[in-house]
Structure formats: C-alpha cells, structure tokens
Design a protein around this motif. Structure first.
Motif, PDB file in Angstrom:
ATOM      1  N   VAL A 140       0.826  -1.212   0.000  1.00 24.64           N
ATOM      2  CA  VAL A 140       0.000   0.000   0.000  1.00 24.64           C
ATOM      3  C   VAL A 140       0.860   1.261   0.000  1.00 24.64           C
ATOM      4  CG1 VAL A 140      -1.632   1.368   1.366  1.00 24.64           C
ATOM      5  CG2 VAL A 140      -2.010  -1.098   1.045  1.00 24.64           C
ATOM      6  N   HIS A 141       1.823   1.346   0.924  1.00 26.35           N
ATOM      7  CA  HIS A 141       2.544   2.604   1.156  1.00 26.35           C
ATOM      8  C   HIS A 141       3.739   2.815   0.232  1.00 26.35           C
ATOM      9  CE1 HIS A 141       0.034   3.504   4.544  1.00 26.35           C
ATOM     10  NE2 HIS A 141       0.305   2.333   5.086  1.00 26.35           N
ATOM     11  N   LYS A 142       4.289   1.755  -0.328  1.00 29.11           N
ATOM     12  CA  LYS A 142       5.483   1.895  -1.181  1.00 29.11           C
ATOM     13  C   LYS A 142       5.178   1.497  -2.634  1.00 29.11           C
ATOM     14  CE  LYS A 142       9.947   2.427  -1.914  1.00 29.11           C
ATOM     15  NZ  LYS A 142      10.262   3.707  -2.508  1.00 29.11           N
ATOM     16  N   LEU A 143       4.873   0.220  -2.862  1.00 29.66           N
ATOM     17  CA  LEU A 143       4.726  -0.282  -4.233  1.00 29.66           C
ATOM     18  C   LEU A 143       3.595   0.433  -4.978  1.00 29.66           C
ATOM     19  CD1 LEU A 143       5.830  -2.342  -6.273  1.00 29.66           C
ATOM     20  CD2 LEU A 143       4.108  -3.938  -5.442  1.00 29.66           C
ATOM     21  N   ALA A 144       2.400   0.436  -4.394  1.00 30.75           N
ATOM     22  CA  ALA A 144       1.267   1.075  -5.082  1.00 30.75           C
ATOM     23  C   ALA A 144       1.434   2.590  -5.153  1.00 30.75           C
ATOM     24  CB  ALA A 144      -0.041   0.711  -4.383  1.00 30.75           C
ATOM     25  N   ALA A 145       1.891   3.198  -4.055  1.00 32.44           N
ATOM     26  CA  ALA A 145       2.080   4.661  -4.057  1.00 32.44           C
ATOM     27  C   ALA A 145       3.118   5.075  -5.090  1.00 32.44           C
ATOM     28  CB  ALA A 145       2.482   5.143  -2.663  1.00 32.44           C
ATOM     29  N   ASP A 146       4.258   4.379  -5.130  1.00 32.91           N
ATOM     30  CA  ASP A 146       5.289   4.687  -6.131  1.00 32.91           C
ATOM     31  C   ASP A 146       4.803   4.385  -7.543  1.00 32.91           C
ATOM     32  OD1 ASP A 146       6.971   5.462  -4.089  1.00 32.91           O
ATOM     33  OD2 ASP A 146       8.334   3.735  -4.268  1.00 32.91           O
ATOM     34  N   GLY A 147       3.996   3.335  -7.693  1.00 32.02           N
ATOM     35  CA  GLY A 147       3.466   2.983  -9.008  1.00 32.02           C
ATOM     36  C   GLY A 147       2.617   4.081  -9.602  1.00 32.02           C
ATOM     37  N   TRP A 148       1.784   4.699  -8.764  1.00 31.88           N
ATOM     38  CA  TRP A 148       0.987   5.828  -9.247  1.00 31.88           C
ATOM     39  C   TRP A 148       1.852   7.068  -9.433  1.00 31.88           C
ATOM     40  CZ3 TRP A 148      -3.430   5.719 -11.573  1.00 31.88           C
ATOM     41  CH2 TRP A 148      -4.319   4.670 -11.344  1.00 31.88           C
ATOM     42  N   ARG A 149       2.753   7.316  -8.488  1.00 31.82           N
ATOM     43  CA  ARG A 149       3.587   8.524  -8.562  1.00 31.82           C
ATOM     44  C   ARG A 149       4.421   8.529  -9.839  1.00 31.82           C
ATOM     45  NH1 ARG A 149       8.490   9.080  -7.611  1.00 31.82           N
ATOM     46  NH2 ARG A 149       8.719   7.186  -6.400  1.00 31.82           N
ATOM     47  N   THR A 150       4.989   7.388 -10.196  1.00 28.22           N
ATOM     48  CA  THR A 150       5.836   7.311 -11.390  1.00 28.22           C
ATOM     49  C   THR A 150       5.043   7.037 -12.668  1.00 28.22           C
ATOM     50  OG1 THR A 150       6.216   4.928 -11.199  1.00 28.22           O
ATOM     51  CG2 THR A 150       7.770   6.393 -10.038  1.00 28.22           C
ATOM     52  N   GLY A 151       3.838   6.527 -12.516  1.00 25.98           N
ATOM     53  CA  GLY A 151       3.044   6.157 -13.686  1.00 25.98           C
ATOM     54  C   GLY A 151       3.424   4.815 -14.274  1.00 25.98           C
ATOM     55  N   ARG A 152       4.353   4.107 -13.645  1.00 30.35           N
ATOM     56  CA  ARG A 152       4.847   2.855 -14.210  1.00 30.35           C
ATOM     57  C   ARG A 152       4.123   1.611 -13.697  1.00 30.35           C
ATOM     58  NH1 ARG A 152       8.973   3.064 -17.333  1.00 30.35           N
ATOM     59  NH2 ARG A 152       9.749   0.987 -16.831  1.00 30.35           N
TER      60      ARG A 152
END
Length: 185
Positions: free
Chosen positions: A57-69
């Motif tokens: 929730v806090h790293k993988l998904a958040a970074d996935g949306w933040r980077t768009g990747r």
C-alpha cells in the motif's frame, strides 16, 4: 506509460469501484493474502506478513501511481463495500503494459475479476494510449487463464523459464489484448 506523475484514477463499473490502495486497506489485504492460492500463483511473499501489506500500500502502489509505471487498484463490491481483489497495469515499454490481478476467495466465481480487468484495460487504452495489453500467469493457473479468456485475451503461447517466483524460474502462459479488441463498457 512513462515516468511521469500520474494522479490515481478511480474507475467504476456496474458492480465495482476501483481505487488506489489506501491505508485502511492494509488489514483486508493482509487477511486476503493469507489465501494459499494467492500465494501459490502470484509473487506476493509467502508467508504473507502485515509488513508486506504495508509495503504494497505505502510503497509499491504509491510509487506505481507517482511514477506512472505501475498503477494499482483495490477492487470493491459496491453493494457491500467489501474488498474483492486487486488489479495492476505494469509498464512494459512504449504502448504496452501487463495486467496483474488477484481475487479474494469469497469473491471468486462471481465475474468481478473479469469486470474489473476490462475496466482497467479500457482505462489503459483511453488514458495511457496502450496498443497492447499483456497477461501472463504461471503454467497451471487455470483460473487466471479463464479470466483472461473471458476478457477477450488471445492466448499466444508458453514462455519457458520466463518469470521468477521465490527464487525459482517458472514457465508462464502469455496472452494479449490489443487496443482494437477491448470491448466498450
């Protein structure tokens, strides 16, 4: 898809609401990921610990949306508010992405995963300009293959020793759905 800031998208279908994972989802994700079939057929850690749900929730998904990747969604049944699964769309290069999903044991067999998958595919084509959406699953994962087929994916073959899972390289099935094949809502 590219390395650009992407605002989390909320998607709706007749029966489902898809939104980015949020802190309140950690507990339900942890509970659902205790399911032996999710651990058998996905890359979630096994055993699955509370800190694994926190990381998702806090790293993988958040970074996935933040980077768009790597946009990811929690999938909720509108009628009950229950978490019934997750969906993701991992960047695979210009115009291409790979879907990933799991379904909560209590939600299986109700068509939720197909419904959510099609919503994600429509979003990927409309908002990200995808021309090709790929699906892979470890050989033997018949339920995942059935979902992909019901969503219109064409099975393309078996890729030998293609994907790692807990230190072992495994064969996978590969399928695709082209932008021109994504059914409208």
């Amino acid at each position: 898809m590219s390395d650009s800031i992407l605002a989390p998208a909320v998607l709706e279908t007749e029966r489902l609401l898809l939104r980015a994972p949020a802190p309140e989802d950690v507990g339900p994700i942890f509970e659902i990921c205790q399911d032996p079939e999710i651990q058998r057929w996905t890359v979630v850690p096994s055993p699955y610990r509370p800190e694994d749900a926190e990381f998702f929730v806090h790293k993988l998904a958040a970074d996935g949306w933040r980077t768009g990747r790597y946009p990811s969604w929690c999938v909720f049944e509108k009628a009950t508010g229950a978490l019934v699964g997750t969906q993701s769309l991992a960047d695979r290069g210009p115009g291409s992405a790979e879907v990933g999903y799991w379904a909560a044991p209590a939600a299986r067999g109700r068509g939720f995963t197909v419904e959510a998958l099609l919503a994600v595919c429509r979003w990927g084509v409309a908002e990200r300009g995808l021309r090709r959406i790929e699906w892979t699953a470890y050989v033997g994962n018949e339920p995942s293959r059935a979902v992909a087929r019901r969503a219109g994916f064409t099975m393309e073959g078996t890729l030998r020793s293609f994907a790692p899972q807990r230190g072992q390289w495994r064969d996978v099935w590969m399928g695709s759905l082209l932008a021109t094949e994504v059914p409208s809502a």
